[in-house]
Design an enzyme around this catalytic site. Sequence first.
Site, PDB file in Angstrom:
ATOM      1  N   ASP A 103      53.725  11.061 -80.770  1.00  0.00           N
ATOM      2  CA  ASP A 103      54.165   9.813 -80.164  1.00  0.00           C
ATOM      3  C   ASP A 103      53.265   9.421 -78.992  1.00  0.00           C
ATOM      4  O   ASP A 103      53.192   8.261 -78.604  1.00  0.00           O
ATOM      5  CB  ASP A 103      55.609   9.979 -79.678  1.00  0.00           C
ATOM      6  CG  ASP A 103      56.324   8.647 -79.584  1.00  0.00           C
ATOM      7  OD1 ASP A 103      55.991   7.756 -80.395  1.00  0.00           O
ATOM      8  OD2 ASP A 103      57.183   8.491 -78.707  1.00  0.00           O
ATOM      9  N   GLY A 160      54.842   2.358 -78.381  1.00  0.00           N
ATOM     10  CA  GLY A 160      53.857   2.360 -79.463  1.00  0.00           C
ATOM     11  C   GLY A 160      54.126   1.368 -80.585  1.00  0.00           C
ATOM     12  O   GLY A 160      53.276   0.541 -80.923  1.00  0.00           O
ATOM     13  N   LEU A 161      55.330   1.384 -81.127  1.00  0.00           N
ATOM     14  CA  LEU A 161      55.626   0.518 -82.271  1.00  0.00           C
ATOM     15  C   LEU A 161      55.498  -0.950 -81.878  1.00  0.00           C
ATOM     16  O   LEU A 161      54.902  -1.756 -82.582  1.00  0.00           O
ATOM     17  CB  LEU A 161      57.045   0.809 -82.788  1.00  0.00           C
ATOM     18  CG  LEU A 161      57.526  -0.127 -83.905  1.00  0.00           C
ATOM     19  CD1 LEU A 161      56.670   0.038 -85.145  1.00  0.00           C
ATOM     20  CD2 LEU A 161      58.990   0.121 -84.228  1.00  0.00           C
ATOM     21  N   ASP A 198      61.979  -2.681 -31.501  1.00  0.00           N
ATOM     22  CA  ASP A 198      61.298  -1.605 -32.234  1.00  0.00           C
ATOM     23  C   ASP A 198      62.279  -0.602 -32.841  1.00  0.00           C
ATOM     24  O   ASP A 198      61.876   0.279 -33.595  1.00  0.00           O
ATOM     25  CB  ASP A 198      60.296  -0.878 -31.326  1.00  0.00           C
ATOM     26  CG  ASP A 198      58.986  -1.661 -31.214  1.00  0.00           C
ATOM     27  OD1 ASP A 198      58.916  -2.756 -31.786  1.00  0.00           O
ATOM     28  OD2 ASP A 198      58.042  -1.178 -30.567  1.00  0.00           O
TER      29      ASP A 198
END
Lengths: 534, 414
Positions: free
Chosen positions: A294, A429-430, A36
Site C-alpha cells: 500500500d 492511492g486509489l 506581556d
Amino acid sequence: MDLTLWTYEGPPHVGAMRIAASMEGVHYVLHAPQGDTYADLLFTMIERRGRRPPVTYTTFQARDLGGDTAELVKRHVREAVERFRPDALLVGESCTAELIQDQPGALAAGMGLDLPIVSLELPAYSKKENWGAAETLYQLVRGLLLHNAAAQSPGAANPGPQAWKEQQRRPRVNLMGPSLLGFRCRDDVHEIRGLLEDHGIDVQVVLPMGASVADVMRLPDADANICLYPEIAEPCCSWLERNYGIPFTRTVPIGIGATTQFLQELHALLGMEPPDPEEGRQRSRLPWYSDSVDSTYLTGKRVFIFGDGSHVLAAARIARQELGFQVVGLGTYSREMARPVRTLAKELGLEALISDDYLAVEAAMAEAAPELVLGTQMERHSAKRLGIPCAVISTPMHVQDVPARYSPQMGWEGANVIFDTWVHPLMMGLEEHLIGMFRHDFEFVDGHQSHLGHLGGLQAGQMTAEISADSEEQSTAAHSLTLQWTADGEAELKKIPFFVRGKVRRNTEAYARESGRKEINSETLYDAKAHFSA
Amino acid sequence: MSANLLKESGPREVFCGLTSIVWLHRRMPDAFFLVVGSRTCAHLIQSAAGVMIFAEPRFGTAILSERDLAGLADAQEELDRVARELLQRRPEIRTLFLVGSCPSEVIKLDLARAAERLNEELGGRVQVVNYSGSGIETTFTQGEDGALAALVPMLPTSDEKQLLLVGTLANAVEDRLITLFQRMGIATVRSLPPRQSTELPPVGEGTRVLLCQPFLGDTARRLRDRGATILAAPYPLGAEGSRLWMEAAAQAWGVDPTTVSDILDPLMQRAKQALEPHRRRLAGQRIFLLPESQLEIPLARFLHRECGMELVEVGTPYLNRELMQAELDLLPDGTRVMEGQHVEQQLDRVRDSRPDLVVCGMGLANPLEAEGIATKWSIELVFSPIHGIDQAGELAELFSRPLQRHQLLHPTAP
C-alpha cells in the site's frame, strides 16, 4: 527593521518562562510592561495547564515610566518571594524593559534574600526563544551547582560513565531538554523512559520538565546525559561534560534509524553490550507499514522539510530512508543548527534554507513545488496558499499539537505516530489513480481528497487550483514575455495529476527555455517529461 | 449612583491593545495592521490568531532590530522600506494601520509622521493611519478605541442628519439594529468601523452617535470635536440596556413613544422568553468579574437585573465615569466596582468569596477551573454577537453554559 508576518520563535524571555514553568519551585520575576502576561496563555491554553506559570510580571504602565521603575521591580521581587516561597529565583527583562535598563537581576541580588538568584541577560533584539531557554537552563544549572560547590568539589570525584559496574548498580542517565511548549516533549519523555527501562538503564533526573532545585543538585550523579533536545539542552550538557566529566549523547532518537543509532551510542558510552540492531523492526510498526505494498505509491513523493534543527534532521532521514520520499527542500530557522542542516542538504544535492523569514520559506516552497510539506504551524499557512498537503513536525505549534492522546515523536511508538501523521494528508492511492484516469467527475474533482472529509465538489477543488495558478503566474511573470503556452499545451498540463502539476509546469518551461522554444504545446510537455526522466 | 467605587494597583493580568487586531482585521478585510515593535508583539498576535490558517495574512510586525535601537539605521527610512515591501506583496490593501507598541513608544518613534509621509508618497492609493496598541498605554479593547479614533479625522464631513453606531458589531447584529431603527423612522443609520475601510461614514453637526461599546472614550471625544453629538445611554447589552439605548436615539429623533413601544414591546416579550431558561440557571448565583475589556459593568448590570445574579465584585481596567454614568446608575446599591488590579490580591478575594462563576482572562481560567471554580473566559465576549434585545438570550447563554457544563460533567457536585 524586519517585516515579519509570522515569527518562528518568540522572544527569549518566553524561552526563560518555558524553563521556569516546566520546573517545580522555580519562580521568575519578569520586568515587563502591562500586556506581556499574554505569555501565560501559552501555558494555560496551548499546553492546557491547570495552574498559572510561576511568573510575576512587574506590568509597568506609561505613568510608571515617570517614576521609579527600579523600586517597582524590588517590590515585585519581595512580594513574589513572600507569596510563593520558591527554592530559586530567576530575574530578567522583556524587550521593553531592556530599553529602560533597570538591571533587575542586580537589584534582586542586592536585596539580601536568602535563596539562589539567577540574573538573566537575554538580549531580546538579537536572540530568540530557544536561545533564551537554553541560556536560562544553562545559567540556572550552573548557578545552582556552583552555589553548592563549597559542599562538593566538582569534577574531582566523578568516577566516569562506567562506574555503575563497580558500584554494582544499573546505569543511570539524565534526560535533558524536554520542556513545556516543546514539540511533544510530554510523550517523548515517557517513550524514552520506557525504552531505557527495557535496556536496564534508569532515568535519574528529567530536566527541566518536572525537575526541582533538589533534582538539579543531583544532576552530577548520573553516568551520562541524554541530550534529547539540543536546542534547549546542549549548552547545559556541554557544561556538565566539561565540569563533571559526564558525557552526553548526540543522536536524537526520532525515527527507526536514529533510535537504533541512539541506543548504540548510549550503550557504547556506558560500556554496555551493543543492542540488537533489529529491535526497531520488531518493536515499531513503521518498517512493515512502509514495506507493505500500500505504501509503494509513496516512493519518490516530493517533500519539503522545514522546522527547528533537530526535527528537520530527523525528518529528512525518515523521509528518505524509512518512507522512500524524495526530499526536494530542506531548511531550518535554528541558526545554531545551520551547519549540520547544510551538510545534510549538500548530501541530498540541495541548498539548505537557513532563514527565519516566513516569506523566504514560502518562496522556496513554491519553487520546489513539493507534494507534501513537513513543517511548522507557519508552513500550514503557506501550504494552504499553495494548495499543498502539510503535516506539522516541529514548533512553533498551536493547540492541536498538544493532543490528549499519546503521541510521541521519539522511539518506536514515535515512528508509528510519524507514519500515520505524514501519510494522512496525502491523497490515498486509489483516489490518486482514479483522478489521474478520469477528470470529469462531479464529486471527485481535481485536487480533491475525499478521505479528509471536506465537502469537495467544484468549489474546494477550484479554489485551490486557482490559488496555485495565481502564484504560478506571479513566479513565471518574468518569463511570460518569451514563453507562451498554447491552448493545447495548457490542456495537456491540466491532465497532469494535481499535486505534481506545479513541478511539471516548471520543468517544461525550463526545458523550453533551454532548448530555445518560445511556444509550449502538448508535444513540448512530453519532450520535457522524457528529458527529465532520462 | 451608589456603587462602591474602589481602586487598586499592582500586577495586572490583561491584554495590551494590540490584541484588538484579532477582530478588527475581520471587520475590515481590506485593511492591514502593521505593528511596529518587537518579537514579543509579533508573538502575541500570532499566539492569539495563529490557530487560524491564513492564505493571506492581514497583520504583521516590523520588528525593531539592534541597528534600529542603536540609531545605525534611520528608523523612518526603514519603516518606509518595510511598508513599501508589504504593499508590493499585497496590492489589494486599501488602509494600512501603523500600530504603535511599547518598544516603539519607549524609543519615541514618531509613527504619526511616518503615516503622514507614506500618505503623501502613496497619493491616495492606500490610506495610512496610526494608533497605539501598546501595553503601557492601552488595555485590550482600548486598541479598538485607538484604531477608530485614528479613522475619525479621515471621515468626510457632512451635516446630514444621521445615526452613527460606533464600535464593532457582528454583521448580523448590525443589520438587525439598522432594520429596527429604520422601522422607527430613523432613515440614515451608518456604522464605524465600516465593513470596508474605504467606505467611511461622514460626520458633522447632524450626526447623533450611539456608542455600541463602552471602551470608546477617545473615539467619542474626537467625534464630538467634529460636531457629532454623543447620545447618553446604557450600552446595548441585554434587553433592558438595548431598549434604553435604542430609546435614546428615538428620543433624539422625536419618535412617538407609542411607535417605539409598538416596535420594541414584542421584542422585549420574546427576549424575556429567551432569557427564562438561563435566568433559572443563573438566578441567585454569585459572580465575580475580573478586569479585562471595560464591558464588565454593563455585563454585571445585565446579569444582575435580568438574570438575577449576585455581584461579588466588578473589576474594570479603566473607568470613564462620564461614559459609564448611565450604567452605574442601574447597578444595585453598594456594588463593589474595582478599577485597576492587583491580580494576586484579587485572586485571594476570589478564593475567599468562592463565587459560583468568575469572568476572567484565559491566563487565569484553566488554573481557576483546576481549583474547582467555574469560569467564563472574557475574551469570547468581544467575539460574540451579544448586542441588542434579540441577543439577550445568547448573551445570557454565554454565562449559563459553563455552569450547565459543570452540571453535565459532574452531576453529583452541588
